[in-house]
Design a protein around this motif. Sequence first.
Motif, PDB file in Angstrom:
ATOM      1  N   ALA B  90       0.838  -1.206   0.000  1.00  0.00           N
ATOM      2  CA  ALA B  90       0.000   0.000   0.000  1.00  0.00           C
ATOM      3  C   ALA B  90       0.872   1.255   0.000  1.00  0.00           C
ATOM      4  O   ALA B  90       0.609   2.218  -0.726  1.00  0.00           O
ATOM      5  CB  ALA B  90      -0.923  -0.001   1.206  1.00  0.00           C
ATOM      6  N   LEU B  91       1.942   1.235   0.807  1.00  0.00           N
ATOM      7  CA  LEU B  91       2.835   2.396   0.877  1.00  0.00           C
ATOM      8  C   LEU B  91       3.628   2.569  -0.407  1.00  0.00           C
ATOM      9  O   LEU B  91       4.039   3.667  -0.755  1.00  0.00           O
ATOM     10  CB  LEU B  91       3.800   2.247   2.059  1.00  0.00           C
ATOM     11  CG  LEU B  91       3.183   2.325   3.445  1.00  0.00           C
ATOM     12  CD1 LEU B  91       4.194   1.905   4.495  1.00  0.00           C
ATOM     13  CD2 LEU B  91       2.695   3.744   3.723  1.00  0.00           C
ATOM     14  N   ALA B  94       1.478  -0.001  -4.833  1.00  0.00           N
ATOM     15  CA  ALA B  94       1.201  -1.205  -5.608  1.00  0.00           C
ATOM     16  C   ALA B  94      -0.260  -1.661  -5.523  1.00  0.00           C
ATOM     17  O   ALA B  94      -0.653  -2.590  -6.222  1.00  0.00           O
ATOM     18  CB  ALA B  94       2.129  -2.337  -5.164  1.00  0.00           C
ATOM     19  N   PRO B  96      -4.538  -0.207  -5.215  1.00  0.00           N
ATOM     20  CA  PRO B  96      -5.402   0.977  -5.247  1.00  0.00           C
ATOM     21  C   PRO B  96      -5.856   1.336  -3.832  1.00  0.00           C
ATOM     22  O   PRO B  96      -6.063   0.452  -3.000  1.00  0.00           O
ATOM     23  CB  PRO B  96      -6.587   0.542  -6.110  1.00  0.00           C
ATOM     24  CG  PRO B  96      -6.550  -0.936  -6.155  1.00  0.00           C
ATOM     25  CD  PRO B  96      -5.147  -1.363  -5.886  1.00  0.00           C
ATOM     26  N   LEU B  97      -5.968   2.640  -3.569  1.00  0.00           N
ATOM     27  CA  LEU B  97      -6.378   3.095  -2.243  1.00  0.00           C
ATOM     28  C   LEU B  97      -7.612   3.988  -2.360  1.00  0.00           C
ATOM     29  O   LEU B  97      -7.842   4.606  -3.398  1.00  0.00           O
ATOM     30  CB  LEU B  97      -5.242   3.890  -1.581  1.00  0.00           C
ATOM     31  CG  LEU B  97      -3.935   3.155  -1.305  1.00  0.00           C
ATOM     32  CD1 LEU B  97      -2.897   4.118  -0.736  1.00  0.00           C
ATOM     33  CD2 LEU B  97      -4.154   1.998  -0.334  1.00  0.00           C
ATOM     34  N   GLU B  98      -8.386   4.033  -1.279  1.00  0.00           N
ATOM     35  CA  GLU B  98      -9.509   4.962  -1.254  1.00  0.00           C
ATOM     36  C   GLU B  98      -9.602   5.644   0.092  1.00  0.00           C
ATOM     37  O   GLU B  98      -9.059   5.164   1.091  1.00  0.00           O
ATOM     38  CB  GLU B  98     -10.816   4.238  -1.592  1.00  0.00           C
ATOM     39  CG  GLU B  98     -11.211   3.183  -0.573  1.00  0.00           C
ATOM     40  CD  GLU B  98     -12.424   2.373  -1.027  1.00  0.00           C
ATOM     41  OE1 GLU B  98     -12.964   2.631  -2.107  1.00  0.00           O
ATOM     42  OE2 GLU B  98     -12.819   1.477  -0.267  1.00  0.00           O
ATOM     43  N   GLY B  99     -10.295   6.777   0.093  1.00  0.00           N
ATOM     44  CA  GLY B  99     -10.443   7.540   1.326  1.00  0.00           C
ATOM     45  C   GLY B  99     -10.930   8.937   0.999  1.00  0.00           C
ATOM     46  O   GLY B  99     -11.114   9.269  -0.180  1.00  0.00           O
ATOM     47  N   GLU B 138      -1.849  11.505   1.227  1.00  0.00           N
ATOM     48  CA  GLU B 138      -1.272  10.178   1.435  1.00  0.00           C
ATOM     49  C   GLU B 138      -1.093   9.402   0.140  1.00  0.00           C
ATOM     50  O   GLU B 138      -0.225   8.535   0.047  1.00  0.00           O
ATOM     51  CB  GLU B 138      -2.154   9.396   2.415  1.00  0.00           C
ATOM     52  CG  GLU B 138      -2.147  10.041   3.792  1.00  0.00           C
ATOM     53  CD  GLU B 138      -3.048   9.361   4.808  1.00  0.00           C
ATOM     54  OE1 GLU B 138      -2.898   9.640   5.994  1.00  0.00           O
ATOM     55  OE2 GLU B 138      -3.906   8.548   4.407  1.00  0.00           O
ATOM     56  N   ILE B 176      -5.769  11.622  -1.654  1.00  0.00           N
ATOM     57  CA  ILE B 176      -6.411  11.157  -0.420  1.00  0.00           C
ATOM     58  C   ILE B 176      -5.735  11.813   0.773  1.00  0.00           C
ATOM     59  O   ILE B 176      -4.502  11.900   0.828  1.00  0.00           O
ATOM     60  CB  ILE B 176      -6.308   9.621  -0.289  1.00  0.00           C
ATOM     61  CG1 ILE B 176      -7.003   8.948  -1.473  1.00  0.00           C
ATOM     62  CG2 ILE B 176      -6.917   9.146   1.033  1.00  0.00           C
ATOM     63  CD1 ILE B 176      -6.876   7.429  -1.490  1.00  0.00           C
ATOM     64  N   LYS B 212     -10.866   7.514  -5.206  1.00  0.00           N
ATOM     65  CA  LYS B 212     -10.164   6.256  -5.431  1.00  0.00           C
ATOM     66  C   LYS B 212      -8.913   6.548  -6.242  1.00  0.00           C
ATOM     67  O   LYS B 212      -8.985   7.099  -7.333  1.00  0.00           O
ATOM     68  CB  LYS B 212     -11.055   5.309  -6.239  1.00  0.00           C
ATOM     69  CG  LYS B 212     -11.668   4.233  -5.383  1.00  0.00           C
ATOM     70  CD  LYS B 212     -12.433   3.247  -6.249  1.00  0.00           C
ATOM     71  CE  LYS B 212     -13.545   2.630  -5.419  1.00  0.00           C
ATOM     72  NZ  LYS B 212     -14.371   1.708  -6.180  1.00  0.00           N
TER      73      LYS B 212
END
Lengths: 211, 234
Positions: B90-91, B94, B96-99, B138, B176, B212
């Motif tokens: 995640a850092l 690699a 996908p992130l959401e927030g 982030e 995000i 996203k």
Amino acid sequence: MRLAQEIARTVPIQRINTLMAEVQAARKERDQLQSEVNRLQQELDAVTNQEGLKELKTELNSYRIEAGLVAVTGPGVEVTLNDSTLIPKPGQNPNLYVLHDEDILRVLNELKAAGAEVLAINGERLVATSEVRCAGPTILVNKTKRLAAPFVITAIGNPDTMINALNMRGGVVDTLRQFWGIQVSIKKLPEVTIPAYKGSRRFEYAHPVRE
Amino acid sequence: MKKKELVSLGLIALALGFLLAFTYRTANRVERTVPYDRAHELTLELKALAKERADLEAQARDLRAKLAKAKQGYSEAQLALEAEVKEAAALAGAVPLEGPGVRVVVDNPPGTAGGTIFAVRDEDLLKIVNELRAAGAEAISINGQRLVSTSEIRTAGSFINVNLQRITPPYEILAIGDSAALKAALEVKGGIVETLRDWGVRIQVEARQQVKVPALSKPLRFDYARAVETGGKS
């Protein structure tokens, strides 16, 4: 004498002294926690050093390099930037001739475009969330790290590719040197070590997307 | 003039001189007392340090839990390692992130097909991204390209490349983080949004409850950098 003492006892000065002591204590505590985290990570690495977990470890390794969680070493370059030697003519804005955060950002950007794999400035590892900002004559990176000139950027990658990109005619370095008089020196390094990111990398707002 | 008068005049002059010198020095010192800005700066630094400390504490707790688990046996060690891989991924951009966060849309001034000197340039996008990072973003993407530590935003010919992929206007930046802080950092008086608007660039900043950010679309690859083994030492 008496007056000087009285001034030292004025509220603004006392306030600063208190705050400075607090910052120092907080830094110390932060550094202690940091070494504790490093130690735990190493211990976990040792415990998970088992046959059969090798593939996972290799995967973890490359994520850790990108995320700045481990120190790295390799060939690269060192670029040193310092304030201008030009003396602005009367009426010109002298601020135009000192090094700005945007100059550093552009040099970093050029190195990234030339395939830099890992970057640092004055020993501070640059990660995906790293900013570079002017704060008076110093710059701030990674939120709490204050750096003073000269600014030394180290980059691991193909040294020749990076040096050629920087030295391109009419490129970033040319502009900085010729137009603003910023002092730039570039050195090829057969081997350079870049430390891990100092501080914790944890997300407060971002979460992996739930499928 | 009598001798006595001369002496007293001299004394008065001397006293005046001292007084002047003293006043001057005092005034000088007072001016050198700390401006409000410094207290402000230190306070911000304290806040950032407090966050770093809290984060490190959480990380240490987490590592201790993993370690305790990993020591129980092979399959527990594998689970602990998998959890580590997930977090590092995640850092590293690699996954996908959401927030919560912001959506920023930037487009060239109307009627200019990239033709004028005020068309959006790589350095404008670099500055926007830098402001977002300074405000604690982030994870960031531009036109679907996740920004990692080595992502360039660079003019190549008449286009801008990000991660070696060509992007075209309008540029959509997703970030995000604390949406109010991110929005405020861009829209601060005299800030980047104001400057770009003065140049005619169209820019919109919108706080969102959910954005996203996609994963990096190419695999991570290191041909030159290798991790320093810290195994034996501590």
